[in-house]
Design an enzyme around this catalytic site. Structure first.
Site, mmCIF file in Angstrom:
data_model
loop_
_atom_site.group_PDB
_atom_site.id
_atom_site.type_symbol
_atom_site.label_atom_id
_atom_site.label_comp_id
_atom_site.label_asym_id
_atom_site.label_seq_id
_atom_site.Cartn_x
_atom_site.Cartn_y
_atom_site.Cartn_z
ATOM 1 N N LYS A 1 -12.976 -5.161 4.222
ATOM 2 C CA LYS A 1 -12.988 -5.170 2.749
ATOM 3 C C LYS A 1 -12.726 -6.595 2.271
ATOM 4 O O LYS A 1 -11.862 -7.281 2.816
ATOM 5 C CB LYS A 1 -11.944 -4.219 2.189
ATOM 6 N N GLU B 1 -10.315 -1.175 -8.838
ATOM 7 C CA GLU B 1 -8.864 -1.040 -9.012
ATOM 8 C C GLU B 1 -8.447 -1.508 -10.403
ATOM 9 O O GLU B 1 -8.840 -2.598 -10.855
ATOM 10 C CB GLU B 1 -8.132 -1.879 -7.946
ATOM 11 N N ASP C 1 -4.118 -5.050 2.867
ATOM 12 C CA ASP C 1 -3.152 -6.157 2.848
ATOM 13 C C ASP C 1 -1.929 -5.783 2.010
ATOM 14 O O ASP C 1 -0.953 -6.538 1.955
ATOM 15 C CB ASP C 1 -3.797 -7.471 2.387
ATOM 16 N N SER C 2 -1.958 -4.580 1.416
ATOM 17 C CA SER C 2 -0.757 -4.036 0.771
ATOM 18 C C SER C 2 0.359 -3.831 1.794
ATOM 19 O O SER C 2 1.501 -3.570 1.411
ATOM 20 C CB SER C 2 -1.082 -2.712 0.069
ATOM 21 N N GLU D 1 -12.135 -8.834 -1.348
ATOM 22 C CA GLU D 1 -11.894 -8.810 -2.795
ATOM 23 C C GLU D 1 -12.787 -9.831 -3.502
ATOM 24 O O GLU D 1 -13.002 -10.928 -2.989
ATOM 25 C CB GLU D 1 -10.424 -9.151 -3.106
ATOM 26 N N ASP E 1 -8.688 -4.930 5.970
ATOM 27 C CA ASP E 1 -8.683 -5.734 4.749
ATOM 28 C C ASP E 1 -8.658 -7.213 5.116
ATOM 29 O O ASP E 1 -7.827 -7.646 5.921
ATOM 30 C CB ASP E 1 -7.411 -5.399 3.950
HETATM 31 O O1 KIV Z 1 -4.498 -3.314 0.203
HETATM 32 C C1 KIV Z 1 -4.698 -2.207 -0.306
HETATM 33 O O2 KIV Z 1 -3.955 -1.248 -0.076
HETATM 34 C C2 KIV Z 1 -5.838 -2.050 -1.190
HETATM 35 C C3 KIV Z 1 -6.014 -0.745 -1.867
HETATM 36 C C4 KIV Z 1 -5.031 -0.623 -2.966
HETATM 37 C C5 KIV Z 1 -7.404 -0.531 -2.325
HETATM 38 O O3 KIV Z 1 -6.586 -2.964 -1.357
#
Ligand code: KIV
Length: 287
Positions: A113, A182, A44-45, A115, A83
């Site tokens: 993934k 992280e 989600d970055s 969080e 994500d």
């Molecule tokens: O969204 C992302 O890029 C991440 C990584 C930094 C692990 O969660």
């Protein structure tokens, strides 16, 4: 279709270091795969590094499906992890499973993934029960930026670090096949890595994890801004390379050096003569 699977990553605990990066579209996925990524995270970055937002709260599940599908069309051998964005796993286990399934069915991810620690266990269990592998994510979880009051290293105090260890164990009990750590002190990451039977993948967590991940734009030097967190090591400066290439292109446009005859489509003389005649008002019987 990925050839690296979640069970294969799970089996890498304590073995060869896991190589993970992010990708958000077809070309970055191809680059990451060619370079030998074990895991491509469609993070989600994307909200920050591609879409220019200040935080990751800006993206929703539809946007993550869109980017995950673009990555999947590159058909990488790497495991594709989609994500789960903010608010896609906070409402109910049912809602979480439906959203995770969208990343798999519509996006082509082979894992997701999520969080968070103990608070998210019921959601993670539900997704694992739906046969979707889940990667956990602890420490500086960017979706908690407002609750944390900014992007701050987590687990610096003994009690907070102890809580994080409990979170890691809870993720393992819920069925997570790996955990991203992280923004945590290296010693805390080492303790968690020693404690849990699944691989830890660090970002700003020191060298003691079972693998490492960095955002692809940070590794390549493709970011738009000047700020880079301390844990980022840029291995190239592709933004400068790109600017230089475009400057040369624009100069060639100005001087007429681009395009050359080789870069141009041509018409046969005979056809051109007929065209000229037509343009001059001649009647041409056949052409
Ligand atoms: O969204 C992302 O890029 C991440 C990584 C930094 C692990 O969660």
């Amino acid at each position: 279709m990925s050839t690296v699977t979640a069970p294969m990553i799970r089996a890498r605990k304590g073995g060869a270091k896991i190589r993970m990066t992010t990708a958000y579209d077809y070309p970055t996925a191809r680059i990451a795969d060619r370079a030998g990524a074990d895991i491509i995270l469609v993070g989600d970055s994307v909200a920050n590094v591609v879409l220019g937002h200040d935080d990751t709260l800006a993206v929703d599940i539809a946007m993550m499906v869109h980017h995950t599908a673009a990555v999947a069309r590159a058909e990488p051998r790497s495991l594709i992890v989609g994500d789960m964005p903010w608010m896609s796993f906070h409402v109910s286990p049912e809602d979480t499973v439906i959203n995770a399934a969208r990343l798999v069915r519509d996006g082509g991810a082979s894992a997701v993934k999520i969080e968070g620690g103990r608070k998210r266990v019921s959601m993670i269990k539900a997704v694992v029960d739906a046969e979707i592998p889940v990667m956990g994510h602890l420490g500086l979880t960017p979706q908690s930026v407002k609750a944390m009051g900014g992007y701050r290293v987590q687990g610096k105090q003994a009690q907070a670090a102890y809580e994080m260890i409990s979170d890691a164990n809870a993720l393992v009990d819920a069925g997570a096949f790996s955990i991203v750590l992280e923004g945590v002190p290296d010693r805390v990451a080492q303790v968690i890595t020693a404690e849990v039977p699944v691989p830890t993948i660090g970002i700003g967590a020191g060298g003691g994890c079972d693998g490492q991940v960095l955002v692809i734009h940070d590794v390549l030097g493709l970011g738009g801004g000047d700020y880079l967190p301390k844990f980022v090591r840029p291995y190239a400066n592709l933004a400068d390379v790109a600017v230089e290439a475009l400057e040369r292109f624009f100069l060639d446009v100005e001087t007429g050096a681009f395009p050359s005859a080789e870069e141009t489509y041509h018409m046969a003389d005979e056809s051109f003569e007929i065209l000229r005649g037509l343009a001059e008002g001649e009647t041409v019987a056949e052409f």
